[in-house]
Enzyme design. Structure first.
Site, PDB file in Angstrom:
ATOM      1  N   ARG A   1      14.133  -2.052   2.131  1.00 49.43           N
ATOM      2  CA  ARG A   1      14.061  -2.970   0.832  1.00 49.43           C
ATOM      3  C   ARG A   1      14.989  -2.478  -0.347  1.00 49.43           C
ATOM      4  O   ARG A   1      15.661  -3.114  -0.942  1.00 49.43           O
ATOM      5  CB  ARG A   1      12.987  -3.572   0.528  1.00 49.43           C
ATOM      6  CG  ARG A   1      12.072  -2.548  -0.235  1.00 49.43           C
ATOM      7  CD  ARG A   1      10.657  -2.988  -0.703  1.00 49.43           C
ATOM      8  NE  ARG A   1      10.722  -3.774  -1.919  1.00 49.43           N
ATOM      9  CZ  ARG A   1       9.720  -4.318  -2.666  1.00 49.43           C
ATOM     10  NH1 ARG A   1       8.456  -3.878  -2.100  1.00 49.43           N
ATOM     11  NH2 ARG A   1       9.774  -4.919  -3.807  1.00 49.43           N
TER      12      ARG A   1
ATOM     13  N   HIS B   1      -0.932  -1.864 -10.555  1.00 43.66           N
ATOM     14  CA  HIS B   1      -0.639  -2.086  -9.174  1.00 43.66           C
ATOM     15  C   HIS B   1      -0.356  -0.702  -8.366  1.00 43.66           C
ATOM     16  O   HIS B   1      -0.888  -0.604  -6.976  1.00 43.66           O
ATOM     17  CB  HIS B   1       0.997  -2.710  -9.102  1.00 43.66           C
ATOM     18  CG  HIS B   1       1.424  -3.012  -7.721  1.00 43.66           C
ATOM     19  ND1 HIS B   1       1.126  -4.614  -7.337  1.00 43.66           N
ATOM     20  CD2 HIS B   1       1.881  -2.304  -6.787  1.00 43.66           C
ATOM     21  CE1 HIS B   1       1.885  -4.307  -6.118  1.00 43.66           C
ATOM     22  NE2 HIS B   1       2.042  -3.114  -5.727  1.00 43.66           N
TER      23      HIS B   1
ATOM     24  N   HIS C   1      -0.744  -7.704  -3.888  1.00 48.23           N
ATOM     25  CA  HIS C   1       0.658  -8.289  -3.531  1.00 48.23           C
ATOM     26  C   HIS C   1       0.239  -9.719  -3.468  1.00 48.23           C
ATOM     27  O   HIS C   1       1.357 -10.387  -2.783  1.00 48.23           O
ATOM     28  CB  HIS C   1       0.813  -7.567  -2.035  1.00 48.23           C
ATOM     29  CG  HIS C   1       1.376  -6.325  -2.419  1.00 48.23           C
ATOM     30  ND1 HIS C   1       2.879  -6.281  -1.797  1.00 48.23           N
ATOM     31  CD2 HIS C   1       1.209  -5.285  -2.776  1.00 48.23           C
ATOM     32  CE1 HIS C   1       3.160  -4.889  -2.033  1.00 48.23           C
ATOM     33  NE2 HIS C   1       2.270  -4.415  -2.687  1.00 48.23           N
TER      34      HIS C   1
ATOM     35  N   TRP D   1       1.071  -1.062  -0.181  1.00 47.48           N
ATOM     36  CA  TRP D   1       0.025  -0.062   0.118  1.00 47.48           C
ATOM     37  C   TRP D   1       0.941   1.327   0.088  1.00 47.48           C
ATOM     38  O   TRP D   1       2.103   1.165   0.557  1.00 47.48           O
ATOM     39  CB  TRP D   1      -0.802  -0.021   1.158  1.00 47.48           C
ATOM     40  CG  TRP D   1      -1.966  -1.130   1.493  1.00 47.48           C
ATOM     41  CD1 TRP D   1      -2.045  -1.991   2.209  1.00 47.48           C
ATOM     42  CD2 TRP D   1      -3.114  -1.243   0.790  1.00 47.48           C
ATOM     43  NE1 TRP D   1      -2.971  -2.768   2.033  1.00 47.48           N
ATOM     44  CE2 TRP D   1      -3.783  -2.196   1.215  1.00 47.48           C
ATOM     45  CE3 TRP D   1      -3.814  -0.356  -0.261  1.00 47.48           C
ATOM     46  CZ2 TRP D   1      -5.042  -2.620   0.518  1.00 47.48           C
ATOM     47  CZ3 TRP D   1      -5.008  -0.903  -0.658  1.00 47.48           C
ATOM     48  CH2 TRP D   1      -5.468  -1.912  -0.377  1.00 47.48           C
TER      49      TRP D   1
ATOM     50  N   HIS E   1       4.133  -3.788   8.810  1.00 48.18           N
ATOM     51  CA  HIS E   1       4.077  -3.472   7.296  1.00 48.18           C
ATOM     52  C   HIS E   1       3.522  -4.802   6.512  1.00 48.18           C
ATOM     53  O   HIS E   1       2.674  -4.314   5.838  1.00 48.18           O
ATOM     54  CB  HIS E   1       5.697  -3.067   6.994  1.00 48.18           C
ATOM     55  CG  HIS E   1       5.560  -2.635   5.385  1.00 48.18           C
ATOM     56  ND1 HIS E   1       5.587  -1.488   4.970  1.00 48.18           N
ATOM     57  CD2 HIS E   1       5.978  -3.554   4.538  1.00 48.18           C
ATOM     58  CE1 HIS E   1       5.612  -1.439   3.721  1.00 48.18           C
ATOM     59  NE2 HIS E   1       5.786  -2.728   3.431  1.00 48.18           N
TER      60      HIS E   1
ATOM     61  N   HIS F   1       7.625  -8.738   0.713  1.00 43.22           N
ATOM     62  CA  HIS F   1       6.591  -7.956   0.588  1.00 43.22           C
ATOM     63  C   HIS F   1       5.457  -8.725  -0.090  1.00 43.22           C
ATOM     64  O   HIS F   1       4.163  -7.824  -0.110  1.00 43.22           O
ATOM     65  CB  HIS F   1       7.102  -6.461  -0.114  1.00 43.22           C
ATOM     66  CG  HIS F   1       7.841  -5.823   0.855  1.00 43.22           C
ATOM     67  ND1 HIS F   1       7.598  -4.709   1.431  1.00 43.22           N
ATOM     68  CD2 HIS F   1       9.265  -5.931   1.144  1.00 43.22           C
ATOM     69  CE1 HIS F   1       8.706  -4.337   1.942  1.00 43.22           C
ATOM     70  NE2 HIS F   1       9.568  -5.012   1.881  1.00 43.22           N
TER      71      HIS F   1
ATOM     72  N   ASP G   1       0.778  -5.132   3.691  1.00 44.41           N
ATOM     73  CA  ASP G   1       1.026  -5.761   2.269  1.00 44.41           C
ATOM     74  C   ASP G   1      -0.038  -6.887   1.977  1.00 44.41           C
ATOM     75  O   ASP G   1      -0.472  -6.848   0.818  1.00 44.41           O
ATOM     76  CB  ASP G   1       2.408  -6.026   2.172  1.00 44.41           C
ATOM     77  CG  ASP G   1       3.308  -4.819   1.660  1.00 44.41           C
ATOM     78  OD1 ASP G   1       2.908  -3.699   1.412  1.00 44.41           O
ATOM     79  OD2 ASP G   1       4.690  -5.029   1.957  1.00 44.41           O
TER      80      ASP G   1
ATOM     81  N   ASP H   1       9.704  -0.808   3.605  1.00 45.28           N
ATOM     82  CA  ASP H   1       9.662  -0.254   2.240  1.00 45.28           C
ATOM     83  C   ASP H   1      11.012   0.891   2.149  1.00 45.28           C
ATOM     84  O   ASP H   1      11.612   0.541   0.914  1.00 45.28           O
ATOM     85  CB  ASP H   1       8.466   0.520   1.877  1.00 45.28           C
ATOM     86  CG  ASP H   1       7.290  -0.097   1.266  1.00 45.28           C
ATOM     87  OD1 ASP H   1       7.500  -1.288   0.698  1.00 45.28           O
ATOM     88  OD2 ASP H   1       6.104   0.018   1.308  1.00 45.28           O
TER      89      ASP H   1
ATOM     90  N   HIS I   1      -0.420   2.237   4.491  1.00 45.02           N
ATOM     91  CA  HIS I   1       0.298   1.754   5.605  1.00 45.02           C
ATOM     92  C   HIS I   1       0.108   1.971   6.779  1.00 45.02           C
ATOM     93  O   HIS I   1      -0.217   1.546   7.895  1.00 45.02           O
ATOM     94  CB  HIS I   1       1.852   1.346   5.181  1.00 45.02           C
ATOM     95  CG  HIS I   1       2.098   0.306   4.290  1.00 45.02           C
ATOM     96  ND1 HIS I   1       1.894  -0.948   4.843  1.00 45.02           N
ATOM     97  CD2 HIS I   1       2.578   0.069   3.043  1.00 45.02           C
ATOM     98  CE1 HIS I   1       2.464  -1.796   3.849  1.00 45.02           C
ATOM     99  NE2 HIS I   1       2.743  -1.165   2.740  1.00 45.02           N
TER     100      HIS I   1
ATOM    101  N   ASP J   1      -2.259   0.536  -4.882  1.00 46.28           N
ATOM    102  CA  ASP J   1      -1.183   0.867  -3.795  1.00 46.28           C
ATOM    103  C   ASP J   1      -1.447   2.451  -3.386  1.00 46.28           C
ATOM    104  O   ASP J   1      -1.809   2.861  -1.918  1.00 46.28           O
ATOM    105  CB  ASP J   1       0.152   1.164  -4.124  1.00 46.28           C
ATOM    106  CG  ASP J   1       0.745  -0.353  -3.992  1.00 46.28           C
ATOM    107  OD1 ASP J   1       0.129  -1.132  -3.600  1.00 46.28           O
ATOM    108  OD2 ASP J   1       1.843  -0.444  -4.448  1.00 46.28           O
TER     109      ASP J   1
END
Ligand SMILES: *[C@@H]1O[C@H](CO)[C@@H](O)[C@H](O)[C@H]1NC(C)=O
Ligand SMILES: *[C@@H]1O[C@H](CO)[C@@H](O)[C@H](O)[C@H]1NC(C)=O
Ligand SMILES: *[C@@H]1O[C@H](CO)[C@@H](O)[C@H](O)[C@H]1NC(C)=O
Ligand SMILES: [Zn+2]
Length: 277
Positions: free
Chosen positions: A70, A171, A148, A23, A138, A82, A142, A67, A28, A175
């Site tokens: 990563r 996507h 996801h 998201w 998190h 994720h 997701d 996020d 989130h 999000d």
């Protein structure tokens, strides 16, 4: 979202904000605010101590950490955690199969299992539990975003669409663009306000009657099967709401009209469920 090494290298060169977040930050942070307003007082004190933050934003403040992590060289290994690339066939058939869809390098279901166990494990250090808490806040967000839990076209990242006249991808609108059209652009205040609305729906409003069902299949001693239940439920929306008429009905289309209207109840529901769980 499955990335081959080559695609990952290309993405690293052209990092696109919509690929960075599950998201978006708004989703989130909202999930975290909902969760922090619903937990038992003892749980709140436990996490406020672990995260060293005694404000109302103790979870919201760490909700997007994974996020950022990563995309650091130290955190690169965590990128596959994720999402889970369900190898299903939307819109004809949807479904997540853990043994088929979770590779050795990991997936969001395995990660929720791992970090839940680590928070409960007395052998795990305080620092490692702190990391586990940040990941869990998190990843529970997701796993509730339908794309996801889908392999097709890199979880929809490869499906070009327009939103309010701006070219983006499927996507990204799930999000970020659709949540932001609904509540306004990202800020702690916007997230807190959206969370208050959804929390009220959970406590006394439209969601109250169904919250008991939201806990079905949830078992702290078996977090993998809990997470599989959540992933399967979110993935089912790929067939019913994300692309009910297939990819070709959305590719290249403007989706801020009727498509957005149909998606809003699913976005609200999934953010509320994630926070509640
Ligand atoms: C708690 O987290 C919020 C959000 O990140 C931050 O603004 C605040 O300064 C933090 N408070 C403390 C005491 O660390
Ligand atoms: C669980 O998480 C730890 C810490 O991030 C990691 O080192 C370990 O490889 C993970 N284990 C599994 C089975 O994913
Ligand atoms: C999508 O946006 C581009 C660029 O603004 C525009 O040229 C195109 O006509 C739009 N397509 C649709 C279906 O709205
Ligand atoms: Zn994420």
């Amino acid at each position: 979202m499955r990335f081959s090494h080559v695609t990952e290298a290309l993405l690293a060169l052209t990092i696109h904000p919509s690929l960075v977040y599950g998201w978006g930050a708004l989703g989130h942070t909202t999930v975290a605010y909902i969760a922090s307003s619903l937990v038992a007082p003892s749980t709140q004190i436990y996490f406020q101590t672990l995260l060293n933050n005694n404000t109302d934003a103790y979870l919201a403040g760490v909700a997007t950490w994974a996020d950022s992590f990563r995309y650091t060289s130290a955190g690169r290994w965590s990128a596959p955690l994720h999402f889970i690339d369900a190898e299903d066939n939307p819109p004809v058939s949807c479904g997540v199969v853990y043994s088929r869809d979770c590779p050795i390098k990991g997936c969001v279901i395995g990660a929720i299992g791992n970090y839940t166990r680590r928070i409960l494990d007395n052998e795990v250090s305080h620092y490692e539990k702190y990391i586990a808490a940040k990941f869990l806040v998190h990843f529970i967000g997701d796993i509730h975003q339908p794309l996801h839990d889908e392999n097709l076209d890199i979880g929809g990242n490869g499906i070009s669409v327009n939103f309010t006249g701006i070219p983006t991808n499927l996507h990204a609108i799930w999000d970020t663009n659709m949540p932001e059209k609904l509540v306004g652009s990202y800020s702690y205040a916007a997230a807190a306000k959206w969370a208050a609305t959804l929390t009220a729906a959970i406590k006394t409003g439209a969601y109250k009657a169904e919250t008991k069902a939201w806990l079905q299949g949830m078992d702290l001693n078996d977090p993998i099967s809990s997470a599989l239940t959540w992933a399967s439920e979110a993935n089912a929306f790929v067939c019913t709401t994300v692309m009910p008429q297939g990819v070709n009905a959305v590719r290249g289309q403007e989706l801020s009209g009727a498509y957005y209207t149909a998606a809003v109840p699913v976005i609200q529901l999934q953010v509320a469920r994630a926070g509640y769980r």
